[in-house]
Design an enzyme around this catalytic site. Sequence first.
Site, mmCIF file in Angstrom:
data_model
loop_
_atom_site.group_PDB
_atom_site.id
_atom_site.type_symbol
_atom_site.label_atom_id
_atom_site.label_comp_id
_atom_site.label_asym_id
_atom_site.label_seq_id
_atom_site.Cartn_x
_atom_site.Cartn_y
_atom_site.Cartn_z
ATOM 1 N N ASP A 111 -7.063 -53.347 -3.186
ATOM 2 C CA ASP A 111 -6.904 -53.319 -4.643
ATOM 3 C C ASP A 111 -5.619 -52.626 -5.076
ATOM 4 O OD1 ASP A 111 -9.302 -54.596 -4.684
ATOM 5 O OD2 ASP A 111 -10.476 -52.824 -5.231
ATOM 6 N N GLU B 160 -16.043 -51.201 4.153
ATOM 7 C CA GLU B 160 -15.533 -49.922 4.714
ATOM 8 C C GLU B 160 -16.647 -49.103 5.379
ATOM 9 O OE1 GLU B 160 -14.694 -51.183 1.688
ATOM 10 O OE2 GLU B 160 -12.769 -51.854 2.461
ATOM 11 N N ASP C 261 -15.687 -58.339 1.899
ATOM 12 C CA ASP C 261 -15.196 -57.251 1.043
ATOM 13 C C ASP C 261 -16.136 -56.051 1.204
ATOM 14 O OD1 ASP C 261 -13.766 -55.933 -0.954
ATOM 15 O OD2 ASP C 261 -14.890 -56.878 -2.584
HETATM 16 O O1 MIG Z 1 -15.788 -53.246 -6.425
HETATM 17 O O2 MIG Z 1 -15.671 -58.515 -5.530
HETATM 18 O O3 MIG Z 1 -10.999 -55.573 -3.198
HETATM 19 O O4 MIG Z 1 -10.653 -58.170 -4.121
HETATM 20 O O5 MIG Z 1 -12.263 -59.006 -6.269
HETATM 21 C C1 MIG Z 1 -14.884 -54.277 -6.427
HETATM 22 C C2 MIG Z 1 -14.924 -57.911 -6.520
HETATM 23 C C3 MIG Z 1 -15.260 -55.294 -5.403
HETATM 24 C C4 MIG Z 1 -13.037 -55.391 -4.450
HETATM 25 C C5 MIG Z 1 -12.062 -56.298 -3.770
HETATM 26 C C6 MIG Z 1 -11.565 -57.314 -4.759
HETATM 27 C C7 MIG Z 1 -12.728 -58.095 -5.312
HETATM 28 C C8 MIG Z 1 -13.739 -57.142 -5.957
HETATM 29 N N1 MIG Z 1 -14.158 -56.139 -4.983
#
Ligand code: MIG
Length: 800
Positions: A485, A410, A407
């Site tokens: 998200d 980016e 996650d």
């Molecule tokens: O700032 O890890 O897209 O699936 O549950 C949020 C927490 C960070 C974004 C991800 C989401 C995940 C969440 N993350």
Amino acid sequence: MILNTELEYKGNLSPTNIVSYKKNLDTLSFTSENNVVLQITVQRDSVLRIRYTTTGVFEKDFSYAITKYASRGYNFLEITEDKDNYIITTSKIICHVAKMDMRVAMYDAKDNMLICEDEIGFHWEESYEFGGNVVKMTKTAQEGESYYGLGDKPVDNNLKGKRFENWVTDSYAYKKDQDPLYKAIPFYIGLHHEKSYGIFFDNTFRADFDFCHERRNITSFWAQGGEMNYYFIYGPEMSDVVSIYTDLTGKPHELPALWTLGYHQCKWSYYPESQVTEIADKFRKLKIPCDALYLDIDYMEGFRCFTWSNEYFPDPKRMVKELADKGFKTIVIIDPGIKIDKDYSVYKEGLEKDYFCKRADGAYMKGKVWPGECYFPDFTNPEVREWWSDLFKELVEDIGVKGVWNDMNEPAVMDVPGKTFPNDVRHDYDGNRCSHRKAHNVYGMQMARATYQGLKKFSYPKRPFVITRAAYSGTQRYTSSWTGDNIATWEHLSIANIQAQRMCMSGFSFIGSDIGGFAEQPNGELYARWIQLGVFHPFCRTHSSGDHGDQEPWSFGPNVTDIVRKFIEIRYQLLPYLYTAFWRYANEGVPILKSLVLYDQKDPHNYYRNDEFIFGEKILACPITEPNAKGRRMYFPFGNWYDFWTNEVIEGGQELWVDADLDSMPIFVKEGAIIPKYPIQQYVGEKEIDELVLDVYYKSGEETSQVFEDAQDGYDYIKGRYSLRNFKLVGKEKSLIIQQYKSGKYITPYETIKIKFHGLPFKISKIQIDNEEKLFGDVKLNGDNTIVISKEFTELHIIT
Ligand code: MIG
């Protein structure tokens, strides 16, 4: 951007007339009077690579997107010239290069039709601020041209009239038409006069695409640096364009383990252990199939990657084992940010080895994410990737984690403008040192790649499983992905539908959305409708941000629970069908979901359709995306379609109303299809498959189907231990023949196949198997038009 207004402003520059050209094997180089070099490489008969330099020399050729396994070679190549053009001819494409100004035009080699032509063509603007050029390409849109592709854009299928940017971005609670999102896939498809081509602009800088938005008949793309470097792919079949693009940027390196195609349950976050156990037990108690449970960031100690919270998960190895005993695979999240903490081993090691990204002047790239202030590994350095991959040893080998979820790659940074690294951050880029301007769009891809390397190493002899949020073209080789998200709204349900289709036609089929929506709370109806769509996505996972209540299949009352169970059960029954579609994707680059335009580009009705899609080769599905619906209108592509629920046959080429109460959804099967099914299991491997079911949908005429099976995990299939059944169905007024041709060395555990006939226009009175007449007693003709026969048959003949 010109900062100093006293500087000479050069505006757009263009190549002038060609003064020389040379040919070196498959590559032609044209030089203009003003020293622009256009290089055209014939990769395949249907693929030309086009590069330009304005300095007379090319930079070192390096791409993260193009796979070394890409097919090369052509059958025919001829170079000629006339008064105005150099002419390159392959067996598929005729390419004209204008002597006067280097403009390029592509024609179909079979009928000389104009497919794609430069308007201004290549032009550029010198970049005072960063050096190099802003590189640009402008093409004339052909009459009635439509555009598709570009990865995860949350917009209607046909891109015509819109402009997009590729800059990988954390996009919490994005809106319809928001751009850019998490992925940069600079590949688009053009379609006009029933012919289709693709353009893959392999440039990782911030890039834009304009499809007749700024000017009605002009399509253009440009990037803030790097090279004008694109691949022209000619179909004319759109499905070929997609598989050639996928061949170029890579197919998944291995098939997914079958369990990864099961249902996954996720939430931010399940903790402590007792809650995880409770969720697991509830799935089994309510008999809702589920293969994977996810641990989000709270499983860690202070969000430090590769640690476990002692308080919430005192003995992860035991827990993971107990879950595994119940058939659940544990998947954990790993983010790129490494907490600055002198007592934290990963931080210490990264620092010692000099693996963290640095700013232009040598300071570390420091950014705030979940753990607080962090440094970030430079995943574009192969040595860093190797190190990173080794960090998974304990998680996978010792604790038994079966998959990793990447996650924030980016990369996302909190509380800063742009929500990511500043442009001056330095990257190794596999020895081609550069700034973040160039590395940004591939950072997440390289993280997922490093994670994949680790999972592959330590899961062996099982297959790895990775899921990533950020991606660039080619990321599909290593990992699955989700659409980020989203929000629990009806609009987002239809966005999920379009995004999944678009990702599939952008070479990335292992994709799904957060079922039910990540942000906010769905009601039971929305959740049920979303599950109905989700079971037809290659990756099928419920996920939610968890701050608004529960989002498990049973959270919305018994009625919804039953509907959810019913649809997840359908997915588990269809696993061999989906697996076969995956095999076709991994082997031939055939997308698992096919938008109608991809399915049939000759029917203009399909050019602007968004909702209906083909799942695999033979199933037509269309989600209900509105509340209180008792059904919907949908378009049926040409051909005849059996209603999955009633067996009613519908003739394609028309829009019709379809009933679908909350416990149903419009699903249709193409006539002539043979659909393989497994029994319902609570998780993959729960049961040994002791019989394969084949649903046979009668057709007057011929149709072929395939069923691919193997050990469901491991690498034996690569050595030939798979079972591929090729079926040919021939239906006549009074008979039906099914021929089976089998290949591969895998011996399926079952001995018999149960065939269920749908839509037989006659009553079975005689059955021949391999030319021998069978007594009904031998084949078990059941009252419900099913028969059970040996799996080894080569020809089954049903006669009235
Ligand atoms: O700032 O890890 O897209 O699936 O549950 C949020 C927490 C960070 C974004 C991800 C989401 C995940 C969440 N993350």
